[in-house]
Design a protein around this motif. Structure first.
Motif, mmCIF file in Angstrom:
data_model
loop_
_atom_site.group_PDB
_atom_site.id
_atom_site.type_symbol
_atom_site.label_atom_id
_atom_site.label_comp_id
_atom_site.label_asym_id
_atom_site.label_seq_id
_atom_site.Cartn_x
_atom_site.Cartn_y
_atom_site.Cartn_z
ATOM 1 N N ASN A 493 0.812 -1.210 0.000
ATOM 2 C CA ASN A 493 0.000 0.000 0.000
ATOM 3 C C ASN A 493 0.848 1.263 0.000
ATOM 4 O O ASN A 493 0.322 2.390 0.135
ATOM 5 C CB ASN A 493 -0.905 0.003 1.237
ATOM 6 N N ASP A 494 2.119 1.093 -0.113
ATOM 7 C CA ASP A 494 3.037 2.244 -0.184
ATOM 8 C C ASP A 494 2.633 3.116 -1.348
ATOM 9 O O ASP A 494 2.365 2.624 -2.450
ATOM 10 C CB ASP A 494 4.460 1.747 -0.300
ATOM 11 N N GLN A 495 2.515 4.463 -1.085
ATOM 12 C CA GLN A 495 2.111 5.388 -2.156
ATOM 13 C C GLN A 495 3.079 5.365 -3.323
ATOM 14 O O GLN A 495 2.699 5.581 -4.487
ATOM 15 C CB GLN A 495 2.007 6.821 -1.561
ATOM 16 N N ASN A 496 4.331 5.118 -3.062
ATOM 17 C CA ASN A 496 5.331 5.070 -4.169
ATOM 18 C C ASN A 496 5.042 3.894 -5.111
ATOM 19 O O ASN A 496 5.342 3.952 -6.324
ATOM 20 C CB ASN A 496 6.741 4.945 -3.612
ATOM 21 N N ASN A 497 4.458 2.844 -4.513
ATOM 22 C CA ASN A 497 4.123 1.701 -5.384
ATOM 23 C C ASN A 497 3.120 2.109 -6.442
ATOM 24 O O ASN A 497 3.152 1.635 -7.593
ATOM 25 C CB ASN A 497 3.587 0.526 -4.569
ATOM 26 N N GLN A 498 2.187 3.005 -6.116
ATOM 27 C CA GLN A 498 1.201 3.462 -7.093
ATOM 28 C C GLN A 498 1.870 4.207 -8.221
ATOM 29 O O GLN A 498 1.529 4.051 -9.400
ATOM 30 C CB GLN A 498 0.160 4.348 -6.380
ATOM 31 N N LYS A 499 2.830 5.024 -7.882
ATOM 32 C CA LYS A 499 3.556 5.773 -8.925
ATOM 33 C C LYS A 499 4.362 4.824 -9.816
ATOM 34 O O LYS A 499 4.420 4.982 -11.052
ATOM 35 C CB LYS A 499 4.490 6.799 -8.296
ATOM 36 N N ILE A 500 4.958 3.849 -9.109
ATOM 37 C CA ILE A 500 5.781 2.891 -9.873
ATOM 38 C C ILE A 500 4.910 2.104 -10.834
ATOM 39 O O ILE A 500 5.270 1.862 -12.002
ATOM 40 C CB ILE A 500 6.529 1.958 -8.911
ATOM 41 N N LEU A 501 3.712 1.720 -10.384
ATOM 42 C CA LEU A 501 2.818 0.949 -11.256
ATOM 43 C C LEU A 501 2.388 1.778 -12.472
ATOM 44 O O LEU A 501 2.224 1.261 -13.589
ATOM 45 C CB LEU A 501 1.590 0.469 -10.458
ATOM 46 N N LYS A 502 2.211 3.054 -12.236
ATOM 47 C CA LYS A 502 1.835 3.923 -13.352
ATOM 48 C C LYS A 502 2.952 3.974 -14.387
ATOM 49 O O LYS A 502 2.730 3.900 -15.601
ATOM 50 C CB LYS A 502 1.497 5.319 -12.814
ATOM 51 N N PHE A 503 4.165 4.109 -13.864
ATOM 52 C CA PHE A 503 5.325 4.135 -14.782
ATOM 53 C C PHE A 503 5.454 2.790 -15.529
ATOM 54 O O PHE A 503 5.767 2.748 -16.723
ATOM 55 C CB PHE A 503 6.612 4.429 -14.025
ATOM 56 N N LEU A 504 5.180 1.678 -14.760
ATOM 57 C CA LEU A 504 5.254 0.357 -15.399
ATOM 58 C C LEU A 504 4.236 0.238 -16.521
ATOM 59 O O LEU A 504 4.503 -0.349 -17.584
ATOM 60 C CB LEU A 504 5.010 -0.757 -14.363
ATOM 61 N N GLU A 505 3.071 0.809 -16.309
ATOM 62 C CA GLU A 505 2.032 0.753 -17.357
ATOM 63 C C GLU A 505 2.476 1.526 -18.591
ATOM 64 O O GLU A 505 2.296 1.057 -19.723
ATOM 65 C CB GLU A 505 0.726 1.328 -16.790
ATOM 66 N N GLU A 506 3.071 2.692 -18.379
ATOM 67 C CA GLU A 506 3.530 3.503 -19.515
ATOM 68 C C GLU A 506 4.609 2.772 -20.319
ATOM 69 O O GLU A 506 4.595 2.742 -21.549
ATOM 70 C CB GLU A 506 4.056 4.851 -19.014
#
Length: 538
Positions: A493-506
């Motif tokens: 649930n780390d907020q950085n994980n959300q950012k990382i997932l977004k970058f992974l999607e891109e």
């Protein structure tokens, strides 16, 4: 003769004296004559005898002397007027004592000159030595007929036959000689002897030549076929010696294969009709092998024009026939080889005129021109296609210079479009190494060029795909790998994980685009299919 006359005179005198005295006594007694008358009758009887016998001797001797004189004159004329040169020479000094007119005419000396000469003076130095040797060895058994070489006053030498007879001339022991000119005969004999020597040498050379040739040279009689001559070559061809052929007239015919004996009969008829003939037949060699013979015969006629003999030359052509059959077979194989191809093969002379071509070439030219090419046709017409002629001529001249020429060209064929062809020109040389013809080979390499282009395009696409895979794919893939490592696995649930997932999607979308692009490029590569294979083929 003198003794005979004296004896006859003595015998008649005795008979006269004895018979006349007896007759006188009878007459005196019968008539009673006194002695004085008888005395004078006896004296008269003696005178009568002497007178009668003297007259008889006178007339006899006069007749004898006249006869002797006539004989002397006749002998003198026979000597002087004889057309054969004659002379009398002294036995001791060899000096001429008398010569006839024929000798004067023949030798060129005058009578006065002859009488000052010896028999040595009409001979050369070599003949004088020979004559001296002759006189040293002469005997009663020595022949008096010899061939000598004499010379005239001008120095001309000639052969003579000298016949000699010993005699007495004017009280001198002499030799009577007659000289017969045999110059032409001797020179003819010498020429004949030389010619005979040359003929013998020529015969020996001819025999050597005939013995060294491999062909059989022979001669036989026209009727019996009896061999009169055959050279040594028969031994190697037939296995029989010349002597065996010469002694057995049936030997030659017996060697001929039965199936070919009819050929000999036909050849004989043709020979009698035309005077010459040729034939080919088989014989059985003495060792049992079969040979093929090629005969050339000539009919020889006698002076009456009738057939007399047959002269011939026979050659063993067994190997030649085998070679000929091999050549024919090889030629068939070669024709099959060069015709069983789509390549065009032909041969031209130095003027670009056709010598021979294979079937594909002939059919191709006929299809292009509408005419079947024949020997002597020009393979490239300058007037019809100057550009093609000029390009061909450049490489053709290279081949004429002895260099192999290889080049590619493009041309348009009717109803076929442009075709790319490969041309090879190879010089053909004779035994001296001089170029006589040019061998031409043309192959259609259009498909090969198309395939090369496809391969090039394929290689270019693959190179581009490889570049995409090695460069374009690596950036988003590396980013994805890096982002995955940044995820906090302990606290999802780390907020950085959300950012990382977004970058992974891109980055995943970028990677997907790149993969899609690679797939499209792959579809453009010739020969590459992206269809999924059934499981059974995997």
């Amino acid at each position: 003769m003198a003794k005979k006359i004296a004896f006859i005179y003595f015998l008649i005198g005795i008979l006269w004296i004895s018979s006349s005295d007896t007759l006188l006594d009878i007459i005196a007694a019968f008539l009673g004559l006194n002695p004085s008358i008888i005395y004078w009758i006896g004296i008269f009887k003696g005178f009568f005898y002497v007178g009668i016998t003297s007259l008889i001797l006178y007339f006899y001797l006069r007749k004898s002397f006249r006869k002797e004189a006539d004989q002397r004159i006749a002998y003198q004329r026979l000597f002087e007027e004889n057309p054969i040169p004659m002379w009398i020479s002294s036995k001791k000094e060899f000096r001429f004592l008398a010569v006839n007119q024929a000798a004067i005419n023949k030798y060129g000396y005058s009578r006065e000159e002859f009488l000052k000469m010896t028999i040595m003076d009409i001979r050369s130095a070599s003949e004088i030595e020979r004559l001296n040797n002759y006189f040293q060895k002469v005997s009663a058994d020595t022949p008096d007929d010899f061939i000598w070489k004499h010379q005239t006053k001008s120095g001309k030498e000639f052969f003579v036959r000298i016949s000699v007879m010993e005699t007495v001339f004017e009280g001198t022991a002499s030799r009577f000689a007659s000289s017969t000119d045999v110059d032409e005969i001797i020179k003819t004999q010498q020429a004949n002897a030389e010619l005979n020597t040359q003929l013998i040498a020529y015969k020996n050379r001819l025999e050597n030549i005939l013995s060294s040739v491999s062909d059989i040279i022979w001669s036989c009689e026209i009727d019996s076929f009896k061999i009169n001559y055959i050279n040594d070559a028969c031994t190697s061809v037939y296995g029989y010696t010349p002597d065996e052929f010469l002694t057995n007239s049936d030997l030659w015919f017996s060697t001929i294969i039965d199936e070919d004996k009819a050929i000999i009969g036909e050849n004989y008829k043709r020979l009698l009709k035309e005077g010459h003939s040729e034939s080919e037949y088989r014989i059985r060699h003495k060792d049992g092998s079969i040979r093929v013979i090629y005969d050339r015969n000539v009919l020889v006629r006698n002076q009456e024009g009738l057939p007399d003999s047959i002269n011939g030359v026979s050659s063993d052509i067994t190997k030649a026939k085998e070679l000929q059959e091999k050549i024919i077979k090889d030629e068939k194989n070669m024709h099959a080889l060069i015709n069983n191809t789509e390549d065009l093969i032909w041969l031209v002379n130095k003027d670009m005129q056709l010598v021979v071509g294979n079937d594909p070439y002939l059919k191709r030219i006929e299809k292009i021109t509408g005419q079947k090419p024949k020997q002597g046709d020009y393979v490239v017409y300058k007037e019809k296609d100057y550009a093609l002629w000029n390009r061909f001529k450049v490489h053709f001249d290279r081949a004429l210079a002895g260099e192999k020429a290889h080049f590619e060209d493009s041309t348009n064929f009717p109803n076929e479009g442009e075709r790319i062809i490969e041309i090879n020109l190879t010089p053909v040389t004779d035994q001296k190494g001089e170029v006589t013809d040019i061998s031409c080979f043309v192959r259609n390499i259009t498909d090969r060029h198309l395939n090369s282009r496809k391969i090039k395009l394929q290689n270019d696409s693959l190179n581009e795909i490889a570049w995409l895979q090695s460069h374009t794919v690596r950036a988003p893939l590396a980013n994805i790998i890096g982002l995955v490592q940044l995820i906090n696995h302990d606290d999802l649930n780390d907020q950085n994980n959300q950012k990382i997932l977004k970058f992974l999607e891109e980055e995943s979308f970028k990677l997907d685009e790149i993969i899609h692009k690679i797939v499209q490029k792959t579809k453009q590569v010739p020969g590459v299919s992206l269809q999924k294979k059934p499981t059974s083929e995997l």
